[in-house]
Motif scaffolding. Sequence first.
Motif, PDB file in Angstrom:
ATOM      1  N   LEU A  97       0.804  -1.224   0.000  1.00  0.00           N
ATOM      2  CA  LEU A  97       0.000   0.000   0.000  1.00  0.00           C
ATOM      3  C   LEU A  97       0.833   1.268   0.000  1.00  0.00           C
ATOM      4  CD1 LEU A  97      -2.754  -0.991   2.579  1.00  0.00           C
ATOM      5  CD2 LEU A  97      -2.934  -0.951   0.107  1.00  0.00           C
ATOM      6  N   LYS A  98       2.100   1.177   0.383  1.00  0.00           N
ATOM      7  CA  LYS A  98       2.922   2.366   0.574  1.00  0.00           C
ATOM      8  C   LYS A  98       2.946   3.287  -0.638  1.00  0.00           C
ATOM      9  CE  LYS A  98       7.469   3.837   2.228  1.00  0.00           C
ATOM     10  NZ  LYS A  98       8.796   3.381   2.695  1.00  0.00           N
ATOM     11  N   PRO A  99       3.193   2.794  -1.865  1.00  0.00           N
ATOM     12  CA  PRO A  99       3.218   3.715  -3.000  1.00  0.00           C
ATOM     13  C   PRO A  99       1.865   4.323  -3.306  1.00  0.00           C
ATOM     14  CG  PRO A  99       3.413   1.430  -3.719  1.00  0.00           C
ATOM     15  CD  PRO A  99       3.561   1.427  -2.252  1.00  0.00           C
ATOM     16  N   ILE A 100       0.780   3.572  -3.073  1.00  0.00           N
ATOM     17  CA  ILE A 100      -0.563   4.096  -3.336  1.00  0.00           C
ATOM     18  C   ILE A 100      -0.879   5.213  -2.365  1.00  0.00           C
ATOM     19  CG2 ILE A 100      -3.007   3.518  -3.457  1.00  0.00           C
ATOM     20  CD1 ILE A 100      -2.254   0.675  -4.120  1.00  0.00           C
ATOM     21  N   VAL A 101      -0.602   4.967  -1.075  1.00  0.00           N
ATOM     22  CA  VAL A 101      -0.916   5.963  -0.058  1.00  0.00           C
ATOM     23  C   VAL A 101      -0.084   7.219  -0.248  1.00  0.00           C
ATOM     24  CG1 VAL A 101      -0.859   6.436   2.410  1.00  0.00           C
ATOM     25  CG2 VAL A 101      -1.645   4.209   1.581  1.00  0.00           C
ATOM     26  N   GLN A 102       1.204   7.061  -0.503  1.00  0.00           N
ATOM     27  CA  GLN A 102       2.067   8.229  -0.668  1.00  0.00           C
ATOM     28  C   GLN A 102       1.637   9.065  -1.862  1.00  0.00           C
ATOM     29  OE1 GLN A 102       6.019   6.575  -0.846  1.00  0.00           O
ATOM     30  NE2 GLN A 102       6.287   6.701   1.370  1.00  0.00           N
ATOM     31  N   ALA A 103       1.193   8.412  -2.929  1.00  0.00           N
ATOM     32  CA  ALA A 103       0.789   9.139  -4.134  1.00  0.00           C
ATOM     33  C   ALA A 103      -0.474   9.941  -3.913  1.00  0.00           C
ATOM     34  CB  ALA A 103       0.583   8.162  -5.289  1.00  0.00           C
ATOM     35  N   SER A 104      -1.346   9.434  -2.995  1.00  0.00           N
ATOM     36  CA  SER A 104      -2.644  10.075  -2.848  1.00  0.00           C
ATOM     37  C   SER A 104      -2.687  11.088  -1.707  1.00  0.00           C
ATOM     38  CB  SER A 104      -3.721   9.004  -2.597  1.00  0.00           C
ATOM     39  OG  SER A 104      -3.439   8.318  -1.401  1.00  0.00           O
ATOM     40  N   ALA A 105      -1.742  11.020  -0.799  1.00  0.00           N
ATOM     41  CA  ALA A 105      -1.842  11.813   0.417  1.00  0.00           C
ATOM     42  C   ALA A 105      -1.042  13.096   0.327  1.00  0.00           C
ATOM     43  CB  ALA A 105      -1.360  10.989   1.607  1.00  0.00           C
ATOM     44  N   ILE A 106      -1.706  14.187  -0.020  1.00  0.00           N
ATOM     45  CA  ILE A 106      -1.081  15.496   0.010  1.00  0.00           C
ATOM     46  C   ILE A 106      -1.224  16.066   1.411  1.00  0.00           C
ATOM     47  CG2 ILE A 106      -1.161  17.818  -0.940  1.00  0.00           C
ATOM     48  CD1 ILE A 106      -2.219  16.615  -3.529  1.00  0.00           C
ATOM     49  N   GLN A 107      -2.390  15.912   2.000  1.00  0.00           N
ATOM     50  CA  GLN A 107      -2.609  16.281   3.384  1.00  0.00           C
ATOM     51  C   GLN A 107      -3.621  15.303   3.964  1.00  0.00           C
ATOM     52  OE1 GLN A 107      -4.118  20.257   3.347  1.00  0.00           O
ATOM     53  NE2 GLN A 107      -6.118  19.675   2.549  1.00  0.00           N
ATOM     54  N   ALA A 108      -3.601  15.190   5.276  1.00  0.00           N
ATOM     55  CA  ALA A 108      -4.481  14.233   5.932  1.00  0.00           C
ATOM     56  C   ALA A 108      -5.949  14.608   5.697  1.00  0.00           C
ATOM     57  CB  ALA A 108      -4.170  14.179   7.421  1.00  0.00           C
ATOM     58  N   VAL A 109      -6.746  13.612   5.333  1.00  0.00           N
ATOM     59  CA  VAL A 109      -8.155  13.830   5.015  1.00  0.00           C
ATOM     60  C   VAL A 109      -8.985  13.634   6.282  1.00  0.00           C
ATOM     61  CG1 VAL A 109     -10.117  13.032   3.640  1.00  0.00           C
ATOM     62  CG2 VAL A 109      -7.796  13.006   2.667  1.00  0.00           C
ATOM     63  N   PRO A 110      -9.786  14.617   6.703  1.00  0.00           N
ATOM     64  CA  PRO A 110     -10.685  14.418   7.841  1.00  0.00           C
ATOM     65  C   PRO A 110     -11.586  13.209   7.574  1.00  0.00           C
ATOM     66  CG  PRO A 110     -10.633  16.724   7.200  1.00  0.00           C
ATOM     67  CD  PRO A 110      -9.907  15.973   6.126  1.00  0.00           C
ATOM     68  N   THR A 111     -11.622  12.268   8.510  1.00  0.00           N
ATOM     69  CA  THR A 111     -12.285  10.986   8.293  1.00  0.00           C
ATOM     70  C   THR A 111     -13.298  10.719   9.408  1.00  0.00           C
ATOM     71  OG1 THR A 111     -10.325  10.110   7.188  1.00  0.00           O
ATOM     72  CG2 THR A 111     -11.913   8.509   8.027  1.00  0.00           C
ATOM     73  N   SER A 170      -7.289   2.970  -0.307  1.00  0.00           N
ATOM     74  CA  SER A 170      -6.165   3.611  -1.003  1.00  0.00           C
ATOM     75  C   SER A 170      -6.585   4.116  -2.381  1.00  0.00           C
ATOM     76  CB  SER A 170      -5.011   2.619  -1.145  1.00  0.00           C
ATOM     77  OG  SER A 170      -4.474   2.283   0.109  1.00  0.00           O
ATOM     78  N   ARG A 171      -7.306   3.291  -3.108  1.00  0.00           N
ATOM     79  CA  ARG A 171      -7.753   3.694  -4.449  1.00  0.00           C
ATOM     80  C   ARG A 171      -8.742   4.848  -4.386  1.00  0.00           C
ATOM     81  NH1 ARG A 171      -8.525  -2.370  -7.094  1.00  0.00           N
ATOM     82  NH2 ARG A 171      -6.312  -2.758  -7.484  1.00  0.00           N
ATOM     83  N   LEU A 172      -9.629   4.814  -3.397  1.00  0.00           N
ATOM     84  CA  LEU A 172     -10.597   5.901  -3.245  1.00  0.00           C
ATOM     85  C   LEU A 172      -9.884   7.221  -3.000  1.00  0.00           C
ATOM     86  CD1 LEU A 172     -13.622   6.635  -3.052  1.00  0.00           C
ATOM     87  CD2 LEU A 172     -13.490   6.131  -0.608  1.00  0.00           C
ATOM     88  N   LEU A 173      -8.870   7.211  -2.134  1.00  0.00           N
ATOM     89  CA  LEU A 173      -8.117   8.437  -1.865  1.00  0.00           C
ATOM     90  C   LEU A 173      -7.336   8.887  -3.090  1.00  0.00           C
ATOM     91  CD1 LEU A 173      -6.738   7.592   1.707  1.00  0.00           C
ATOM     92  CD2 LEU A 173      -8.631   9.128   1.141  1.00  0.00           C
ATOM     93  N   GLN A 174      -6.743   7.941  -3.775  1.00  0.00           N
ATOM     94  CA  GLN A 174      -5.906   8.277  -4.928  1.00  0.00           C
ATOM     95  C   GLN A 174      -6.737   8.803  -6.095  1.00  0.00           C
ATOM     96  OE1 GLN A 174      -4.096   4.947  -7.005  1.00  0.00           O
ATOM     97  NE2 GLN A 174      -2.210   6.106  -7.305  1.00  0.00           N
ATOM     98  N   GLN A 175      -7.878   8.170  -6.339  1.00  0.00           N
ATOM     99  CA  GLN A 175      -8.679   8.517  -7.514  1.00  0.00           C
ATOM    100  C   GLN A 175      -9.521   9.768  -7.329  1.00  0.00           C
ATOM    101  OE1 GLN A 175     -10.891   4.904  -8.192  1.00  0.00           O
ATOM    102  NE2 GLN A 175      -9.083   3.749  -8.854  1.00  0.00           N
ATOM    103  N   THR A 176      -9.983  10.030  -6.102  1.00  0.00           N
ATOM    104  CA  THR A 176     -10.897  11.150  -5.900  1.00  0.00           C
ATOM    105  C   THR A 176     -10.263  12.346  -5.195  1.00  0.00           C
ATOM    106  OG1 THR A 176     -11.704  10.331  -3.753  1.00  0.00           O
ATOM    107  CG2 THR A 176     -12.791   9.496  -5.738  1.00  0.00           C
ATOM    108  N   LYS A 177      -9.139  12.108  -4.473  1.00  0.00           N
ATOM    109  CA  LYS A 177      -8.493  13.176  -3.700  1.00  0.00           C
ATOM    110  C   LYS A 177      -9.534  14.004  -2.939  1.00  0.00           C
ATOM    111  CE  LYS A 177      -4.444  13.450  -6.694  1.00  0.00           C
ATOM    112  NZ  LYS A 177      -4.759  12.151  -7.342  1.00  0.00           N
ATOM    113  N   PRO A 178     -10.271  13.350  -2.030  1.00  0.00           N
ATOM    114  CA  PRO A 178     -11.402  14.016  -1.369  1.00  0.00           C
ATOM    115  C   PRO A 178     -10.980  15.055  -0.339  1.00  0.00           C
ATOM    116  CG  PRO A 178     -11.034  11.877  -0.373  1.00  0.00           C
ATOM    117  CD  PRO A 178     -10.078  11.979  -1.533  1.00  0.00           C
ATOM    118  N   ASP A 179     -11.880  15.982  -0.100  1.00  0.00           N
ATOM    119  CA  ASP A 179     -11.696  16.936   0.986  1.00  0.00           C
ATOM    120  C   ASP A 179     -12.127  16.340   2.322  1.00  0.00           C
ATOM    121  OD1 ASP A 179     -10.994  19.502  -0.534  1.00  0.00           O
ATOM    122  OD2 ASP A 179     -12.809  18.812  -1.554  1.00  0.00           O
ATOM    123  N   ARG A 180     -12.969  15.296   2.254  1.00  0.00           N
ATOM    124  CA  ARG A 180     -13.481  14.673   3.480  1.00  0.00           C
ATOM    125  C   ARG A 180     -13.880  13.241   3.151  1.00  0.00           C
ATOM    126  NH1 ARG A 180     -14.523  17.083   8.116  1.00  0.00           N
ATOM    127  NH2 ARG A 180     -14.236  19.090   7.080  1.00  0.00           N
TER     128      ARG A 180
END
Length: 376
Positions: A7-21, A95-105
């Motif tokens: 998961l490391k490359p997927i998470v790093q690619a998608s995480a610009i800042q922590a998403v409120p969850t 991981s895919r959801l974060l990477q593909q949508t780059k959500p605000d929340r």
Amino acid sequence: MTINAMLKPIVQASAIQAVPTHIITGFLGAGKTTVLNGLLAQKPVGETWAVLMNEFGKIGVDQALIRQQDGIAIKEVIGGCLCCTSQLPMQVALSRLLQQTKPDRLFIEPTGLAHADQLIDQLGQAHWQTSLQLQAVVCVVSAAMLLDARYRQHSILLSQLEVSDILLVSHADEMQPAHEQAMQQLIAQYPKFEQQVYLIEQGRLDFQYINYRPAHHSIQPRPLLNPVIVGQKPIGPKSFGHKLLELTEQPADSSTSALEPPFHYVEQAIGHEVAGWCLPAVWQFEQKALIDCLLTASNWLRIKGVVHTEQGWIAINFSPTQLNYHSHDGFGDNRLEIIVTTENSTEKSSNTTDWQTFERKLLACLRSPQVEQLMP
């Protein structure tokens, strides 16, 4: 290769800042999806909100119950519990959801059979620390559940209450003095809810009430002071897919998402059994006959679906304390799932004869042209 390494490359690619969850937990039929719909309706214009849903069944009814709107991305993990089955499907889907949508929340709605403490532990692992910022955990309990010892004493609901920060009591319009007394007893058992309990109707809750991060969620996990050796082997329930009326066992890794309707499945896990049907959208049921048929199922805990009837599409959401159905915009197919308890039962863990008999009654509720095609 470990899950973390995958998961490391997927998470790093998608995480610009922590998403409120936000985790919305609660037992079967408590009203989690209704609450989620109410929260999603408050999304600010220009933001993207993502939803990760988990269903104990395998045909994805809950996604059909979420109102479609711009800026909302939904992904489902179906077939079991996020925290009890292998962690990999959930981790990859997230991981895919974060990477593909780059959500605000992000909102996570686990199945009503989930042990929320295990899910929180998973999300607290190192590879999610820079990607997710866990907010107040919400537990939804219906007013009727407050008076029912089967719910109040259930280990799963107790584990959900234990890790939650906010208590929502749905169907507040049904509250009587006995319900109020039961709620106060619950608060006495969990004093943390004293200032964080809200009575709600129709899932209506101001989003700001849950939009904060409790101090205890800010604690960073650290290694033990003494070295230990831990061995872990992922395990999970087998998946069984059944073609309609054929009830033939499929390989354990078969996925209902790859099957074209009509199909049917039966699956067992953690003291429960779920049967599901996915039928073509053009098949139309007699609404009254369908409702009567559903209520003949034995030992059911939850019945949900999106179904095409002669009166139009309807969404069905039954619990032992609430029988709710209402009009729906329609979906790509008919979907129906029934969850029953197998705990304290003398029956075999899988009784396909009973489900086959029930299916015949279900199909008898189809309007006559479809019945003739299916049952010559």
